[in-house]
Design a protein around this motif. Structure first.
Motif, PDB file in Angstrom:
ATOM      1  N   PHE A   1       2.962  -2.244   2.345  1.00  0.00           N
ATOM      2  CA  PHE A   1       3.289  -0.833   2.115  1.00  0.00           C
ATOM      3  C   PHE A   1       4.305  -0.462   3.184  1.00  0.00           C
ATOM      4  O   PHE A   1       3.956  -0.390   4.357  1.00  0.00           O
ATOM      5  CB  PHE A   1       2.039   0.042   2.301  1.00  0.00           C
ATOM      6  CG  PHE A   1       0.958  -0.190   1.285  1.00  0.00           C
ATOM      7  CD1 PHE A   1       0.226  -1.361   1.270  1.00  0.00           C
ATOM      8  CD2 PHE A   1       0.666   0.786   0.344  1.00  0.00           C
ATOM      9  CE1 PHE A   1      -0.779  -1.572   0.336  1.00  0.00           C
ATOM     10  CE2 PHE A   1      -0.337   0.599  -0.600  1.00  0.00           C
ATOM     11  CZ  PHE A   1      -1.061  -0.593  -0.605  1.00  0.00           C
ATOM     12  N   THR A   2       5.555  -0.262   2.810  1.00  0.00           N
ATOM     13  CA  THR A   2       6.550  -0.051   3.880  1.00  0.00           C
ATOM     14  C   THR A   2       7.202   1.328   3.799  1.00  0.00           C
ATOM     15  O   THR A   2       7.404   1.883   2.725  1.00  0.00           O
ATOM     16  CB  THR A   2       7.659  -1.119   3.836  1.00  0.00           C
ATOM     17  OG1 THR A   2       8.158  -1.180   2.509  1.00  0.00           O
ATOM     18  CG2 THR A   2       7.144  -2.477   4.233  1.00  0.00           C
ATOM     19  N   ALA A   3       7.534   1.822   4.985  1.00  0.00           N
ATOM     20  CA  ALA A   3       8.153   3.151   5.073  1.00  0.00           C
ATOM     21  C   ALA A   3       9.676   3.066   5.018  1.00  0.00           C
ATOM     22  O   ALA A   3      10.356   4.073   4.953  1.00  0.00           O
ATOM     23  CB  ALA A   3       7.727   3.841   6.359  1.00  0.00           C
TER      24      ALA A   3
ATOM     25  N   ALA B   1      12.198   0.255  -8.081  1.00  0.00           N
ATOM     26  CA  ALA B   1      11.318  -0.475  -7.159  1.00  0.00           C
ATOM     27  C   ALA B   1       9.969   0.243  -7.127  1.00  0.00           C
ATOM     28  O   ALA B   1       9.931   1.466  -7.169  1.00  0.00           O
ATOM     29  CB  ALA B   1      11.931  -0.499  -5.764  1.00  0.00           C
ATOM     30  N   PRO B   2       8.869  -0.526  -7.071  1.00  0.00           N
ATOM     31  CA  PRO B   2       7.555   0.114  -7.103  1.00  0.00           C
ATOM     32  C   PRO B   2       7.230   0.863  -5.815  1.00  0.00           C
ATOM     33  O   PRO B   2       7.548   0.390  -4.722  1.00  0.00           O
ATOM     34  CB  PRO B   2       6.593  -1.066  -7.298  1.00  0.00           C
ATOM     35  CG  PRO B   2       7.332  -2.264  -6.836  1.00  0.00           C
ATOM     36  CD  PRO B   2       8.804  -1.989  -7.038  1.00  0.00           C
ATOM     37  N   VAL B   3       6.626   2.035  -5.986  1.00  0.00           N
ATOM     38  CA  VAL B   3       6.203   2.825  -4.813  1.00  0.00           C
ATOM     39  C   VAL B   3       4.759   3.268  -4.991  1.00  0.00           C
ATOM     40  O   VAL B   3       4.283   3.453  -6.114  1.00  0.00           O
ATOM     41  CB  VAL B   3       7.054   4.100  -4.599  1.00  0.00           C
ATOM     42  CG1 VAL B   3       8.368   3.799  -3.964  1.00  0.00           C
ATOM     43  CG2 VAL B   3       7.230   4.877  -5.880  1.00  0.00           C
TER      44      VAL B   3
ATOM     45  N   ALA C   1       5.028   8.617   0.431  1.00  0.00           N
ATOM     46  CA  ALA C   1       5.520   7.544  -0.446  1.00  0.00           C
ATOM     47  C   ALA C   1       5.719   6.275   0.387  1.00  0.00           C
ATOM     48  O   ALA C   1       6.210   6.339   1.505  1.00  0.00           O
ATOM     49  CB  ALA C   1       6.836   7.964  -1.085  1.00  0.00           C
ATOM     50  N   ARG C   2       5.305   5.153  -0.174  1.00  0.00           N
ATOM     51  CA  ARG C   2       5.513   3.865   0.503  1.00  0.00           C
ATOM     52  C   ARG C   2       6.021   2.845  -0.513  1.00  0.00           C
ATOM     53  O   ARG C   2       5.528   2.800  -1.635  1.00  0.00           O
ATOM     54  CB  ARG C   2       4.188   3.336   1.087  1.00  0.00           C
ATOM     55  CG  ARG C   2       3.689   4.111   2.285  1.00  0.00           C
ATOM     56  CD  ARG C   2       4.548   3.831   3.520  1.00  0.00           C
ATOM     57  NE  ARG C   2       4.092   4.594   4.664  1.00  0.00           N
ATOM     58  CZ  ARG C   2       4.535   5.798   5.004  1.00  0.00           C
ATOM     59  NH1 ARG C   2       5.460   6.393   4.275  1.00  0.00           N
ATOM     60  NH2 ARG C   2       4.082   6.426   6.070  1.00  0.00           N
ATOM     61  N   TRP C   3       6.998   2.065  -0.105  1.00  0.00           N
ATOM     62  CA  TRP C   3       7.452   1.023  -1.014  1.00  0.00           C
ATOM     63  C   TRP C   3       6.461  -0.134  -1.006  1.00  0.00           C
ATOM     64  O   TRP C   3       5.850  -0.437   0.028  1.00  0.00           O
ATOM     65  CB  TRP C   3       8.840   0.539  -0.614  1.00  0.00           C
ATOM     66  CG  TRP C   3       9.885   1.494  -1.067  1.00  0.00           C
ATOM     67  CD1 TRP C   3      10.407   1.604  -2.327  1.00  0.00           C
ATOM     68  CD2 TRP C   3      10.534   2.494  -0.280  1.00  0.00           C
ATOM     69  NE1 TRP C   3      11.330   2.617  -2.373  1.00  0.00           N
ATOM     70  CE2 TRP C   3      11.428   3.179  -1.139  1.00  0.00           C
ATOM     71  CE3 TRP C   3      10.451   2.896   1.049  1.00  0.00           C
ATOM     72  CZ2 TRP C   3      12.235   4.220  -0.709  1.00  0.00           C
ATOM     73  CZ3 TRP C   3      11.256   3.936   1.486  1.00  0.00           C
ATOM     74  CH2 TRP C   3      12.132   4.586   0.610  1.00  0.00           C
TER      75      TRP C   3
END
Ligand code: G4P
Length: 532
Positions: free
Chosen positions: A524-526, A501-503, A472-474
């Protein structure tokens, strides 16, 4: 005493260690030394009593790990210490991370035979991110230990941290004879009296001159001590408080928590050097500000939520680390998001009992009972205008699809999972298509804990199955339209988290890399800093 003076005598710290290095034993002994408890074993006994009222902690008991952090307060001389207990198991590293955000200092416990272990390293890295000063306690000297110079070399090399021993040990294991206080040059003797429990601080001190040492120590022990001290004083830097406070140097104390040896010396080291409540970076009306412990207005942030401590009352306690001002019971505080709370029944976590806090100051942690209004990362202040730098969420390493055995209870399960996710330990994702509930965790053990808790607290039987996604990435983007278009095109591999929040939900890291390459404007953040 003014609130600034009260804050100045707070020392808020956590203990970091690899499982089994002796954190629990040391905690107990620090509380004993601080006079907060009367006999060893009481921390465990108190834990036991608490656990009988909350069955979900059975798993903790069975596995001998501590899942949830708690706070213990004790006084030593003129200072008040708040010891934040951090879960030791690696599956709970995110929880531990958050607890460390509330600490001003850490004690790193090393097993003298093992040195730096994987979990020590991970936790240390978290401390380093925040420049938290670290005091090192080398434990289990009553067992055969590694050469102390080699141990300190390892700390220096693996952690890039200068070591400044304040004491120097005289051998280890069967031959362990105590340690030299390098400031006074006295020898603190380790006495081994079979059948008799040693008392903290009862170890005799004798002069450390050559003749006295030779008269009192075994010849080989003396030889080893003299050689070790010569190397230590010749090779290692002297303790420098500024370097310690900056997180570049660690003072080192040796001891045996189990044999109550070195604990008082550790406490004295903390008393002498641990810093008072730190300044905290925050935002006020969009402008960066620094909040000082002595500031008049009350402020703090929530670093942990614990739900259902008592399963008979769906209670929820937010652990609030105070950063400034004088908190008084009954006060009204506001979150940066505008929610108001009247805090009538704040809890202080004294080692003996929980009791109502009448006043609390920067550095203190109070428990705020609430019905789900508060979340991990929330900032609270009198005017609701202070927003502390966020406490991040980490992308989970494991994703599972949750299903309830009785299909009629799917709605109930969603509520239960949401409620557990609000504690911040696990995460819940909702894919854009379908009605799956995807739960994310840092480790397998968390799923087991959830199964137990969902059964005990919500009377539901949950099953965790492999999910169609593993990563999963935000998602974020400066241009909302670009993000919207991306989400539209990728419905089958996107969804939302608990805060909507979109993931991006992907099969593997390669998919994430590919999507990122194709969509360079999207991040794309962890980790995600929760919007406050
Ligand atoms: P942890 O919280 O870091 O996981 O460690 P904990 O304090 O539970 O200690 C792990 C084991 O190491 C325990 O033994 C404990 O008694 C032992 N221990 C802790 N400090 C010392 C020390 O200074 N010297 C020696 N020799 N042992 C120490 P256990 O056998 O796992 O448990 P128990 O049956 O003794 O409770």
């Amino acid at each position: 005493m003014s609130h600034a003076a009260e804050a100045a005598r707070r020392r808020t710290f956590a203990i970091i260690s690899h499982p089994d290095a002796g954190k629990t034993t040391l905690t107990e002994n620090l509380l004993l030394a601080g006079g907060a408890i009367r006999a060893a074993g009481e921390v465990a006994a108190r834990g036991e009593a608490r656990r009988t009222t909350s069955d979900w902690m059975k798993i903790e008991r069975d596995r001998g790990i501590s899942v949830s952090a708690s706070v213990m307060t004790f006084e030593f001389e003129d200072l008040i210490f708040n010891l934040l207990d951090t879960p030791g198991h690696e599956d709970f590293s995110e929880d531990t991370y958050r607890t460390l955000t509330a600490a001003d200092c850490a004690v790193m416990v090393l097993d003298a035979a093992k040195g730096i272990e994987p979990q020590t390293l991970k936790l240390f890295e978290v401390c380093r991110l925040r420049d938290i000063p670290i005091v090192t306690f080398i434990n289990k000297m009553d067992r055969e230990a590694q050469d102390p110079i080699a141990l300190l070399d390892e700390v220096q090399e693996k952690l890039q941290l200068d070591t400044a021993p304040l004491y120097w040990p005289a051998a280890s294991g069967q031959r362990f004879s105590g340690m030299i206080d390098l400031a006074t040059k006295e020898l603190i003797q380790f006495e081994r009296r079979p059948g008799e429990a040693p008392k903290i601080g009862a170890a005799p001190r004798i002069a450390g001159d050559e003749a006295t040492l030779q008269a009192n120590l075994d010849e080989s022990v003396y030889g080893e001590l003299a050689e070790g001290m010569e190397m230590a004083t010749g090779l290692l830097p002297e303790f420098d408080k500024e370097a310690f406070l900056g997180g570049h140097m660690t003072p080192v104390v040796f001891g045996s928590a189990l044999r109550h040896f070195g604990v008082l010396e550790l406490l004295r080291t903390l008393h002498a050097y641990a810093p008072p409540p730190r300044d905290q970076k925050a935002e006020k009306k969009g402008e960066p500000v620094t909040i000082h412990a002595a500031d008049n207005t009350v402020s703090g942030f929530v670093f942990k939520i614990q739900a259902n401590m008592d399963p008979n009352h769906r209670d929820r306690v937010a652990f609030l680390r105070l950063c400034s001002g004088e908190f008084k019971r009954g006060m009204r505080l506001k979150t940066a998001g505008g929610k108001q709370l009247n805090i009538h029944n704040p809890m202080m976590f004294l080692a003996q009992d929980r009791e109502i806090a009448e006043t609390a100051y920067a550095g203190d942690v109070i428990g705020v009972p609430n019905h789900g209004q508060l979340r991990v990362g929330d900032s609270l202040s009198e005017n609701g205008d202070i927003k502390f730098a966020g406490i991040p969420n980490f992308a989970p390493e494991l994703l599972r699809r949750a299903r309830v055995k009785d299909p009629m209870k799917a709605k109930h399960l969603r509520k239960a999972l949401e409620s557990l996710a609000e504690e911040g330990v696990t995460q819940l994702f909702k894919p854009s298509i379908g009605s799956d509930m995807i739960v994310g965790a840092v480790g397998q053990l968390q799923f087991e804990v959830m199964i137990e808790r969902v059964a005990a607290e919500y009377n539901l039987e949950v099953v965790f199955e492999p999910a169609p996604y593993n990563v999963a990435r935000w998602l974020s983007c400066d241009d909302p339209k670009v993000l919207e278009a991306f989400l539209d095109k990728n419905k089958s591999s996107s969804g939302t988290d608990l805060d909507d929040a979109p993931v991006y939900l992907a099969k593997n890291a390669w998919d994430v890399g590919y999507a990122q390459e194709k969509n360079p404007d999207i991040r794309f953040t962890a980790t995600k800093e929760r919007a406050l």
